[in-house]
Scaffold this active site. Structure first.
Site, mmCIF file in Angstrom:
data_model
loop_
_atom_site.group_PDB
_atom_site.id
_atom_site.type_symbol
_atom_site.label_atom_id
_atom_site.label_comp_id
_atom_site.label_asym_id
_atom_site.label_seq_id
_atom_site.Cartn_x
_atom_site.Cartn_y
_atom_site.Cartn_z
ATOM 1 N N ASP A 103 0.859 -1.188 0.000
ATOM 2 C CA ASP A 103 0.000 0.000 0.000
ATOM 3 C C ASP A 103 0.890 1.232 0.000
ATOM 4 O O ASP A 103 1.600 1.483 0.965
ATOM 5 C CB ASP A 103 -0.935 0.016 1.215
ATOM 6 C CG ASP A 103 -2.097 0.977 1.007
ATOM 7 O OD1 ASP A 103 -1.832 2.146 0.626
ATOM 8 O OD2 ASP A 103 -3.262 0.584 1.218
ATOM 9 N N CYS A 153 -19.918 -8.172 -2.765
ATOM 10 C CA CYS A 153 -20.497 -8.744 -1.544
ATOM 11 C C CYS A 153 -21.978 -9.042 -1.749
ATOM 12 O O CYS A 153 -22.497 -10.058 -1.276
ATOM 13 C CB CYS A 153 -20.293 -7.799 -0.367
ATOM 14 S SG CYS A 153 -20.870 -6.115 -0.650
ATOM 15 N N THR A 154 -22.669 -8.175 -2.497
ATOM 16 C CA THR A 154 -24.109 -8.363 -2.711
ATOM 17 C C THR A 154 -24.381 -9.550 -3.630
ATOM 18 O O THR A 154 -25.301 -10.336 -3.394
ATOM 19 C CB THR A 154 -24.743 -7.067 -3.262
ATOM 20 O OG1 THR A 154 -24.459 -5.998 -2.355
ATOM 21 C CG2 THR A 154 -26.243 -7.202 -3.419
#
Length: 337
Positions: free
Chosen positions: A35, A154-155
């Site tokens: 990152d 996720c859905t």
């Protein structure tokens, strides 16, 4: 088979939770994190303290030096490189890379990780061109020659297993989905500019915000039988985690609501155990924080108009459940090699 060695690119909500799942798994080893926007000490702090999922208590987390974290006694290499094709994953031993920046979501961009020695890339978001796999639904279609995959959203991970059970048992003619969805990092704390989505620029903690979602249409990609039969939308609401899907469908084979409940309960105890859950208690959203299942059917919340038209309700921890599936998909890929 030895431990599956993974690297994570992007240490945001999903990146950090995938790290937590990996560190609690005996068969998976986290070897590297990249990152470019956070320092190693800040990375440690963000990993250790989490408003929703609580403080990390499973092992000590310390900084060995600016490029190494110690999780327990185990070193994790830290990179801070912007261009994914420059990250030396092979140097750290990372074979599977979780691409969780939300930026490199197509095949071409995600393929940059392969240049640094990664063998496979799992995108933790929907992708316009990488094949999408949903555990419990179509992961058996994965073949070892596929290097870049998407774990969908996720859905979609909540909706697809539920839709599969209903379609396999009763046949879905058509359906509409609404997800009542917790706040995510892309939203604004107070009203702010959002030129592509004007409503999405409004204060997340003070509004119910209608929004688009590709989750229902994506079900057609993982369950080709349902292609063109489902669509849906989203309401973003002022909660920080746990969302709920409302799936309203017309079914071919007439069935009582009790028969539908029974089919879902049976799936939750059988082949889809750990993916689908089944509850009959009077629960609310916070009761599902930290639930690792993709889709928890709420038997009491659903309702049938008649034997061919039914509304089904399923909860999901959109952070923790999804992060568990990322690791599950990697496990499946490793087994297939």
């Amino acid at each position: 088979m030895g431990k599956i060695k993974i690297g994570i690119n992007g240490f945001g909500r999903i990146g950090r939770l995938v790290a937590r799942v990996a560190l609690q798994s005996e068969d998976v080893e986290l070897v590297a994190v990249n990152d470019p926007f956070i320092t190693t000490d800040y990375m440690t702090y963000m990993f250790k303290y989490d408003t929703v999922h609580g403080q990390w208590k499973h092992s000590d987390i310390k900084i060995k030096d600016s490029k190494t974290l110690l999780l327990g006694e185990k070193p994790v290499t830290v990179f801070g490189i912007r261009n994914p094709d420059e990250i030396p994953w092979a140097e750290a031993g990372a074979e599977y890379v979780v691409e969780s920046t939300g930026v490199f979501t197509d095949k071409e961009k995600a393929a940059a990780h392969l240049k640094g020695g990664a063998k496979k890339v799992v995108i933790s978001a929907p992708s316009k061109d990488a094949p999408m796999f949903v555990c419990g639904v179509n992961e058996d279609k994965y073949t070892s020659d596929i290097d870049i995959v998407s774990n969908a959203s996720c859905t979609t991970n909540c909706l697809a297993p539920l839709a599969k059970v209903i379609h396999d048992n009763f046949g879905i003619i058509e359906g509409l989905m609404t997800t009542v969805h917790a706040i995510t990092a892309t939203q604004k704390t107070v009203d702010g500019p959002s030129s592509k989505d004007w409503r999405g620029g409004r204060a997340a903690s003070f509004n119910i915000i209608p929004s688009s979602t590709g989750a229902a249409k994506a079900v057609g990609k993982v369950l080709p039988d349902l292609n063109g039969k489902l669509t849906g939308m989203s309401f973003r609401v002022p909660t920080v985690d746990v969302s709920v899907v409302d799936l309203t469908v017309r079914i071919e084979k007439a069935a009582s609501y009790d028969a539908i409940k029974s089919a879902i309960k049976s799936a939750s105890e059988g082949k889809l155990k750990g993916i689908i859950g089944y509850v009959e208690e009077d629960l609310v959203s916070t009761d599902f924080v930290g639930d690792s299942r993709s889709s928890i059917f709420d038997a009491k919340a659903g309702i049938a108009l008649n034997d061919n038209f039914v509304k089904l309700v399923a909860w999901y921890d959109n952070e923790w459940g999804y992060s568990n599936r990322v690791i599950d998909l990697i496990r499946h890929m490793a087994k297939t090699q």
